[in-house]
Design a protein around this motif. Structure first.
Motif, PDB file in Angstrom:
ATOM      1  N   THR A  81       0.872  -1.080  -0.123  1.00 26.82           N
ATOM      2  CA  THR A  81       0.014  -0.138   0.072  1.00 26.82           C
ATOM      3  C   THR A  81       0.899   1.103  -0.173  1.00 26.82           C
ATOM      4  O   THR A  81       0.731   2.218  -0.685  1.00 26.82           O
ATOM      5  CB  THR A  81      -1.030  -0.063   1.298  1.00 26.82           C
ATOM      6  N   GLY A  82       1.901   1.313   0.789  1.00 33.26           N
ATOM      7  CA  GLY A  82       2.929   2.394   0.770  1.00 33.26           C
ATOM      8  C   GLY A  82       3.693   2.473  -0.450  1.00 33.26           C
ATOM      9  O   GLY A  82       3.914   3.536  -1.016  1.00 33.26           O
ATOM     10  N   ALA A  83       3.925   1.441  -1.297  1.00 32.75           N
ATOM     11  CA  ALA A  83       4.639   1.383  -2.397  1.00 32.75           C
ATOM     12  C   ALA A  83       3.996   2.007  -3.352  1.00 32.75           C
ATOM     13  O   ALA A  83       4.465   2.886  -4.205  1.00 32.75           O
ATOM     14  CB  ALA A  83       5.029   0.114  -3.034  1.00 32.75           C
ATOM     15  N   ALA A  84       2.605   1.943  -3.293  1.00 34.09           N
ATOM     16  CA  ALA A  84       1.450   2.595  -4.265  1.00 34.09           C
ATOM     17  C   ALA A  84       1.458   4.055  -4.095  1.00 34.09           C
ATOM     18  O   ALA A  84       1.590   4.808  -5.094  1.00 34.09           O
ATOM     19  CB  ALA A  84       0.215   1.752  -4.059  1.00 34.09           C
ATOM     20  N   ALA A  85       1.692   4.358  -2.788  1.00 30.97           N
ATOM     21  CA  ALA A  85       1.449   5.759  -2.300  1.00 30.97           C
ATOM     22  C   ALA A  85       2.708   6.511  -2.937  1.00 30.97           C
ATOM     23  O   ALA A  85       2.650   7.460  -3.380  1.00 30.97           O
ATOM     24  CB  ALA A  85       1.463   5.751  -0.863  1.00 30.97           C
ATOM     25  N   GLY A  86       3.859   5.862  -2.755  1.00 30.30           N
ATOM     26  CA  GLY A  86       5.082   6.291  -3.270  1.00 30.30           C
ATOM     27  C   GLY A  86       5.080   6.578  -4.672  1.00 30.30           C
ATOM     28  O   GLY A  86       5.665   7.534  -4.991  1.00 30.30           O
ATOM     29  N   ILE A  87       4.740   5.499  -5.656  1.00 37.40           N
ATOM     30  CA  ILE A  87       4.691   5.707  -6.983  1.00 37.40           C
ATOM     31  C   ILE A  87       3.668   6.827  -7.200  1.00 37.40           C
ATOM     32  O   ILE A  87       3.904   7.557  -8.164  1.00 37.40           O
ATOM     33  CB  ILE A  87       3.945   4.319  -7.436  1.00 37.40           C
ATOM     34  N   LEU A  88       2.570   7.009  -6.615  1.00 36.02           N
ATOM     35  CA  LEU A  88       1.856   8.096  -7.029  1.00 36.02           C
ATOM     36  C   LEU A  88       2.502   9.220  -6.561  1.00 36.02           C
ATOM     37  O   LEU A  88       2.264  10.569  -7.223  1.00 36.02           O
ATOM     38  CB  LEU A  88       0.486   8.063  -5.823  1.00 36.02           C
ATOM     39  N   SER A  89       3.194   9.435  -5.381  1.00 32.23           N
ATOM     40  CA  SER A  89       3.876  10.743  -5.182  1.00 32.23           C
ATOM     41  C   SER A  89       4.763  10.955  -6.131  1.00 32.23           C
ATOM     42  O   SER A  89       5.324  12.203  -6.586  1.00 32.23           O
ATOM     43  CB  SER A  89       4.502  10.680  -3.677  1.00 32.23           C
ATOM     44  N   VAL A  90       5.620   9.981  -6.608  1.00 30.05           N
ATOM     45  CA  VAL A  90       6.643  10.284  -7.863  1.00 30.05           C
ATOM     46  C   VAL A  90       5.726  10.590  -8.972  1.00 30.05           C
ATOM     47  O   VAL A  90       6.461  11.621  -9.769  1.00 30.05           O
ATOM     48  CB  VAL A  90       7.342   8.905  -8.093  1.00 30.05           C
ATOM     49  N   THR A  91       4.758  10.274  -9.367  1.00 28.89           N
ATOM     50  CA  THR A  91       4.053  10.768 -10.638  1.00 28.89           C
ATOM     51  C   THR A  91       3.691  12.124 -10.391  1.00 28.89           C
ATOM     52  O   THR A  91       3.806  13.094 -11.124  1.00 28.89           O
ATOM     53  CB  THR A  91       2.668   9.847 -10.654  1.00 28.89           C
TER      54      THR A  91
END
Length: 609
Positions: free
Chosen positions: A36-46
């Motif tokens: 879940t955190g990894a998905a949040a990290g990817i969203l943040s990078v985007t």
């Protein structure tokens, strides 16, 4: 030995696979919290790539400068080797509106002979020829330390460029919020105006030069400006005062002097500390940074990506293992720690770390984890609350990882209170009623009894015809005396509640002219072993042990023992020891159980004290 399948976790999981909650177990086991955190990290990078963090990062940039200016961080201040000669309102009033004839600048150079600067930079474009060019060219040649500005495509008048000590570009683009944060140190191989001035400093100090950026393959190179302070704190002198000799002698000697417009409406920029100021101060800030090697440094883009991608899963992993209070403390503490770290690195080492994106990633991760757990909890609670009391469902949720890791709870020894109850003369009643009426009659009774059990924290294992099996004190081990006692008290309270509910049911049955119900209940508190039993095709989470046998035997004894109890409730001496402070009891006998040397004392519960 009889077994009690007190939670049926495997069956519940099978149910998850076969109905609308089909994906919960797979979702939990195949999507651990860090994902879940990894998905949040990817969203943040985007978001970083799309520039969505920029407004907040810009705000963070301004805040860091304001904190430093307030004195909370070391403040380097402006280098005292830099000064500005300003074309300000008073000079415009005395010499007329801008632009001025170029002989005015020749007069300035002449006035500076008395206190010769190290270099003089005119932040004024001389692109078109004028009648006074010859006079200015002569003054520039005599001075020998003048740096002139240019644009990317246009250079100063040839006669002026030929005698200038250096030329630098003044191409500048503020950020979207209007603040000037960066400067193009080289553009198409042409040095920045501030860099050209600093090169003159090195030429005048060959024994102690400063390290300066060098062009790289004629590419455009940018640097981040570390504004030394409010521009009002940089020594600034009116153009007219310098020309007219109104400043003290040697005031500008050996300084890097910039000449530029600061009057409102001319070449205005914004700094993190000044809403509006003259553009000449941007080059003063760059010179200050180059002289002292304190340009701002930023993380490489790739490293910033990796930072955000790391913060996401790490945050989720940390928060997933914490309770509510710990989560709140971490959620409030980590941003503060990050801001403090960013401020320290900014104040002492001139690093501008991203603030908004990391904190935003932390918030996204925490929010995503919370939403995920809320979804899981809603679905799981909806299922488990059909089988257990809400309080027990909350306990199950608290230890969901243990349940779902292998689809089962770990085996454990525990002490619990076991309940057995069934309807007296059910066989004869069932023979006299039509099947549909019998099921409605029975289900109405079972639902009412189940509610009483679950309302008092019990776990209904299953129904065996008219019989109910339940346990108080599972699925999580109670080892403290007070906890075990409370389980026993809950069990007795549930039994009394069932008796009272049965009275209401029977009143309705009389009205409906249907058979009345009478039950018997047995309770025993003892040691049990809880764990998964069965084979590969069928598993149950069950409790086994002597306590199960004893409770089952007591339930059957209700048919044999006559007492003054209004509740048809028999308990063992051990259970009565836990509840005797609250409930009255009557000793009704002793039984010799197979495999036991001592007889088991039996009590009938008479009511609450």
């Amino acid at each position: 030995m009889r077994e009690i399948n007190c939670m049926k976790f495997k069956e519940l999981i099978e149910h998850l696979k076969q109905n609308q909650l089909i994906g919960i177990r797979q979702y939990i086991t195949t999507n651990p919290p860090w994902m879940t955190g990894a998905a949040a990290g990817i969203l943040s990078v985007t978001m970083l790539q799309l520039g969505m963090w920029k407004p907040l990062e810009y705000l963070g940039y301004k805040t860091l400068f304001q904190i430093r200016e307030s004195g909370m961080l070391p403040n380097p201040g402006w280098d005292d080797r830099i000064a500005v000669i300003a074309i300000e309102p008073q000079s415009l009033k005395e010499y007329g509106m801008f632009p001025w004839p170029r002989n005015r600048y020749a007069e300035l150079l002449s006035a500076l002979k008395k206190s010769p600067p190290t270099a003089i930079g005119f932040d004024i474009l001389f692109l078109d020829p004028s009648p006074k060019d010859e006079m200015l060219a002569g003054a520039i040649a005599t001075n020998g330390k003048v740096v002139l500005p240019r644009t990317t495509k246009e250079e100063p008048v040839a006669s002026l460029k030929a005698v200038a000590a250096g030329v630098g570009h003044i191409i500048h683009e503020p950020d979207s919020d209007g603040v000037s944060r960066e400067s193009k140190i080289f553009r198409a191989g042409i040095p920045n105006f501030g860099l050209a001035m600093t090169q003159r400093y090195n030429a005048a100090n060959p024994q102690n030069p400063v390290l300066l950026p060098q062009p790289e393959n004629m590419q455009e190179q940018k640097v981040w400006i570390n504004w030394p302070g409010n521009t009002e704190n940089l020594p600034t002198y009116a153009f007219v005062d310098v020309v007219e000799g109104r400043i003290p002698e040697n005031t500008l000697a050996n300084k890097l002097v910039l000449v530029g417009l600061v009057a409102t409406g001319f070449d205005q920029i914004s700094s993190p500390l000044n809403k509006t100021t003259g553009g000449v101060y941007l080059y003063a800030a760059l010179i200050d940074n180059l002289l002292n090697q304190r340009l701002l440094r930023r993380l490489p883009v790739l490293l910033e990506f990796l930072l955000l991608l790391g913060i996401g899963p790490l945050t989720s992993w940390i928060l997933s293992k914490r309770g509510v209070k710990s989560r709140i403390a971490i959620a409030l503490g980590l941003p503060v720690v990050w801001v403090v770290a960013a401020a320290v690195l900014f104040g002492f080492y001139f690093w501008w770390l991203p603030i908004a994106a990391p904190i935003g990633t932390l918030i996204l991760s925490g929010t995503a984890l919370q939403l995920r757990e809320q979804y899981e909890k809603q679905q799981l609670m909806r299922l488990f609350e059909q089988h257990v009391a809400p309080e027990t469902a909350q306990l199950i949720w608290a230890r969901k990882a243990e349940i779902f890791e292998q689809g089962e709870l770990e085996p454990q020894e525990l002490t619990a209170t076991v309940l057995f109850m069934d309807i007296r003369s059910f066989t004869s009643i069932s023979e006299k009623m039509p099947a549909r009426d019998l099921l409605n009659w029975l289900n109405n009774y079972l639902e009412a009894m189940t509610d009483c059990i679950m309302d008092h924290g019990g776990v209904v294992d299953k129904y065996i015809g008219d019989a109910i099996m339940a346990v108080f004190g599972v699925p999580f081990c109670h080892s403290e005396y007070a906890e075990i006692q409370q389980d026993a008290l809950n069990a007795v309270a549930a039994c009394i509640a069932m008796h009272e509910k049965l009275h209401e049911i029977n009143q309705q049955l009389r009205i409906d002219r249907k058979p009345l119900i009478k039950f018997g209940i047995g309770l025993h508190t003892g040691q049990l072993v809880a764990g998964t039993v069965g084979g590969s095709r069928r598993l149950n989470y069950s409790v086994i042990g002597d306590a199960v046998n004893v409770a089952a035997r007591l339930e059957a004894m209700n048919k044999e023992i006559v007492s003054d109890s209004p509740f048809n409730l028999l308990v063992t001496g051990r259970t009565f020891a836990y509840v005797r402070d609250r409930y009255e009891g009557q000793k009704v006998g002793e039984i010799q159980l197979r495999g036991k040397k001592e007889e088991t004392v039996v009590y009938a519960i008479l009511g609450e004290k």
